[in-house]
Design a protein around this motif. Structure first.
Motif, PDB file in Angstrom:
ATOM      1  N   SER A  81       0.776  -1.315  -0.121  1.00  0.00           N
ATOM      2  CA  SER A  81       0.004  -0.126  -0.060  1.00  0.00           C
ATOM      3  C   SER A  81       0.925   1.307  -0.050  1.00  0.00           C
ATOM      4  O   SER A  81       0.262   2.411   0.400  1.00  0.00           O
ATOM      5  N   ALA A  82       2.024   0.994  -0.207  1.00  0.00           N
ATOM      6  CA  ALA A  82       3.223   2.093  -0.343  1.00  0.00           C
ATOM      7  C   ALA A  82       2.532   3.244  -1.228  1.00  0.00           C
ATOM      8  O   ALA A  82       2.268   2.889  -2.405  1.00  0.00           O
ATOM      9  N   PRO A  83       3.221   4.623  -1.270  1.00  0.00           N
ATOM     10  CA  PRO A  83       2.746   5.356  -2.149  1.00  0.00           C
ATOM     11  C   PRO A  83       3.855   5.364  -3.404  1.00  0.00           C
ATOM     12  O   PRO A  83       3.204   5.691  -4.446  1.00  0.00           O
ATOM     13  N   LEU A  84       4.801   4.717  -3.201  1.00  0.00           N
ATOM     14  CA  LEU A  84       5.728   4.114  -4.399  1.00  0.00           C
ATOM     15  C   LEU A  84       5.765   2.660  -4.692  1.00  0.00           C
ATOM     16  O   LEU A  84       6.012   2.300  -3.640  1.00  0.00           O
ATOM     17  N   GLY A  85       5.139   2.236  -5.751  1.00  0.00           N
ATOM     18  CA  GLY A  85       5.195   0.824  -6.070  1.00  0.00           C
ATOM     19  C   GLY A  85       4.163  -0.023  -5.398  1.00  0.00           C
ATOM     20  O   GLY A  85       4.362  -1.187  -5.075  1.00  0.00           O
ATOM     21  N   GLY A  86       3.262   0.747  -4.906  1.00  0.00           N
ATOM     22  CA  GLY A  86       1.939  -0.244  -4.270  1.00  0.00           C
ATOM     23  C   GLY A  86       1.219  -0.844  -5.444  1.00  0.00           C
ATOM     24  O   GLY A  86       1.612  -0.837  -6.772  1.00  0.00           O
ATOM     25  N   GLY A  87       0.324  -1.566  -4.821  1.00  0.00           N
ATOM     26  CA  GLY A  87      -0.207  -2.780  -5.808  1.00  0.00           C
ATOM     27  C   GLY A  87       0.315  -4.084  -5.673  1.00  0.00           C
ATOM     28  O   GLY A  87       1.047  -4.555  -4.442  1.00  0.00           O
ATOM     29  N   ILE A  88       0.107  -4.864  -6.579  1.00  0.00           N
ATOM     30  CA  ILE A  88       0.865  -6.442  -6.719  1.00  0.00           C
ATOM     31  C   ILE A  88       1.735  -6.221  -7.909  1.00  0.00           C
ATOM     32  O   ILE A  88       1.120  -5.959  -8.917  1.00  0.00           O
ATOM     33  N   GLY A  89       2.839  -6.604  -7.614  1.00  0.00           N
ATOM     34  CA  GLY A  89       3.963  -6.903  -8.980  1.00  0.00           C
ATOM     35  C   GLY A  89       5.196  -7.294  -8.479  1.00  0.00           C
ATOM     36  O   GLY A  89       5.445  -7.329  -7.268  1.00  0.00           O
ATOM     37  N   VAL A  90       6.093  -7.393  -9.093  1.00  0.00           N
ATOM     38  CA  VAL A  90       7.490  -7.833  -8.799  1.00  0.00           C
ATOM     39  C   VAL A  90       8.256  -6.599  -8.599  1.00  0.00           C
ATOM     40  O   VAL A  90       8.125  -5.693  -9.218  1.00  0.00           O
ATOM     41  N   ARG A  91       8.988  -6.666  -7.456  1.00  0.00           N
ATOM     42  CA  ARG A  91       9.714  -5.342  -7.057  1.00  0.00           C
ATOM     43  C   ARG A  91      11.242  -5.885  -6.736  1.00  0.00           C
ATOM     44  O   ARG A  91      11.632  -7.150  -6.450  1.00  0.00           O
ATOM     45  N   GLN A  92      12.158  -4.831  -7.036  1.00  0.00           N
ATOM     46  CA  GLN A  92      13.729  -5.158  -6.979  1.00  0.00           C
ATOM     47  C   GLN A  92      14.269  -4.506  -5.506  1.00  0.00           C
ATOM     48  O   GLN A  92      15.548  -4.972  -5.123  1.00  0.00           O
ATOM     49  N   TRP A  93      13.563  -3.926  -4.833  1.00  0.00           N
ATOM     50  CA  TRP A  93      14.178  -3.013  -3.824  1.00  0.00           C
ATOM     51  C   TRP A  93      13.122  -2.592  -2.824  1.00  0.00           C
ATOM     52  O   TRP A  93      11.834  -2.245  -3.640  1.00  0.00           O
ATOM     53  N   VAL A  94      13.441  -2.215  -1.717  1.00  0.00           N
ATOM     54  CA  VAL A  94      12.534  -1.497  -0.599  1.00  0.00           C
ATOM     55  C   VAL A  94      13.251  -0.487   0.100  1.00  0.00           C
ATOM     56  O   VAL A  94      14.356  -0.586   0.577  1.00  0.00           O
ATOM     57  N   LEU A  95      12.245   0.801   0.132  1.00  0.00           N
ATOM     58  CA  LEU A  95      13.178   1.940   0.872  1.00  0.00           C
ATOM     59  C   LEU A  95      12.243   2.393   1.761  1.00  0.00           C
ATOM     60  O   LEU A  95      10.960   2.610   1.481  1.00  0.00           O
ATOM     61  N   ASN A  96      12.479   2.732   2.830  1.00  0.00           N
ATOM     62  CA  ASN A  96      11.687   3.301   4.004  1.00  0.00           C
ATOM     63  C   ASN A  96      12.384   4.582   4.352  1.00  0.00           C
ATOM     64  O   ASN A  96      13.491   4.597   5.105  1.00  0.00           O
ATOM     65  N   ALA A  97      12.130   5.588   3.991  1.00  0.00           N
ATOM     66  CA  ALA A  97      12.764   7.096   4.469  1.00  0.00           C
ATOM     67  C   ALA A  97      12.104   7.755   5.619  1.00  0.00           C
ATOM     68  O   ALA A  97      10.851   7.838   5.481  1.00  0.00           O
ATOM     69  N   THR A  98      13.048   8.337   6.377  1.00  0.00           N
ATOM     70  CA  THR A  98      12.437   9.123   7.526  1.00  0.00           C
ATOM     71  C   THR A  98      12.219  10.527   6.847  1.00  0.00           C
ATOM     72  O   THR A  98      13.118  10.985   5.984  1.00  0.00           O
ATOM     73  N   VAL A  99      11.073  11.063   7.281  1.00  0.00           N
ATOM     74  CA  VAL A  99      11.079  12.712   6.839  1.00  0.00           C
ATOM     75  C   VAL A  99      10.557  13.408   8.153  1.00  0.00           C
ATOM     76  O   VAL A  99      10.031  12.818   9.093  1.00  0.00           O
ATOM     77  N   PRO A 100      10.537  14.666   7.762  1.00  0.00           N
ATOM     78  CA  PRO A 100      10.357  15.692   9.130  1.00  0.00           C
ATOM     79  C   PRO A 100       8.727  15.505   9.504  1.00  0.00           C
ATOM     80  O   PRO A 100       8.014  15.120   8.446  1.00  0.00           O
ATOM     81  N   MET A 101       8.342  15.554  10.944  1.00  0.00           N
ATOM     82  CA  MET A 101       7.077  15.605  11.104  1.00  0.00           C
ATOM     83  C   MET A 101       6.023  16.574  10.418  1.00  0.00           C
ATOM     84  O   MET A 101       4.851  16.544  10.449  1.00  0.00           O
TER      85      MET A 101
END
Length: 226
Positions: free
Chosen positions: A33-53
């Motif tokens: 359900s991520a904003p980038l790469g959401g849905g179902i499909g083949v993926r090559q990497w995952v990124l979880n990024a901190t941002v300011p509140m």
């Protein structure tokens, strides 16, 4: 199966801001359900990024694509954002299943809250519980969708056990990875073989993250809502 994520940083406003990066050793099937790469499909990497509140960009997919490009990532991937310091990610495992969770509970809410946002109201708040799950067996498309519900139920159970009057935050995201090939497990519910393992590992990771002591506020204004 991915190895543990690598903690890296990006330079922003003169400071180093953390990111968690999973470089998959081989492409994996994902539901997200991520904003980038959401849905179902083949993926090559995952990124979880901190941002300011204070984060208020209305194009998080574009922002995450920019961050991925700066890291030299190519091909399709999954991008997540959170106001939590991702260096504080909790991990848990259960019989082959791995789960990583960054648990931000600064803006908890009930799922069935009355009229949370009207037309034109900005709903963005990045406290956010982000959960990344890796299963060692192929899950059918139906099982992947079912597993998203299972993860969400396990998260809500952990919050209930923490005494928090909420089912999550308005911006929580789930990503589940599994092999592209192999016999498909048909079910992902909490009493299925793999769904039960996913639920237990998710519950432990979220419970640990939510119970951790609040950390000092960082100079780049990212609050550690744990």
């Amino acid at each position: 199966m991915p190895t543990d994520p690598r903690l890296t940083t990006r330079r922003e406003d003169g400071r180093d801001v953390p990111l968690l990066l999973w470089r998959l050793t081989e492409p994996m099937l994902a539901v997200s359900s991520a904003p980038l790469g959401g849905g179902i499909g083949v993926r090559q990497w995952v990124l979880n990024a901190t941002v300011p509140m204070s984060y208020r960009r209305d194009d998080p997919d574009v922002h995450l694509a920019e961050l991925a490009g700066a890291l030299g990532l190519s091909g399709p991937g999954v991008g997540l954002l959170t106001g939590v310091d991702v260096a504080l990610a909790e991990t848990a495992s259960d019989t082959g299943v791995r789960v990583w969770a960054t648990v931000g509970l600064g803006a908890p809410t009930w799922a069935a809250a009355p009229e949370p946002c009207g037309p034109g109201v900005d709903p963005v708040h990045v406290g956010t519980v982000n959960i990344v799950v890796c299963a060692p067996v192929r899950l059918s498309d139906a099982a992947l969708v079912n597993a998203v519900a299972t993860v969400t139920e396990a998260k809500a159970q952990a919050l209930w056990e923490l005494g928090l009057p909420a089912t999550g935050t308005a911006t929580d995201a789930v990503t589940i990875l599994c092999p592209v090939d192999g016999p498909s497990a048909p079910y992902g519910g909490p009493r299925s073989e793999w769904g039960a393992r996913i639920a237990r590992a998710t519950h432990r990771a979220v419970l640990a993250g939510g119970a951790a002591e609040r950390q000092p506020e960082m100079p780049w204004s990212v609050r550690h809502d744990r």
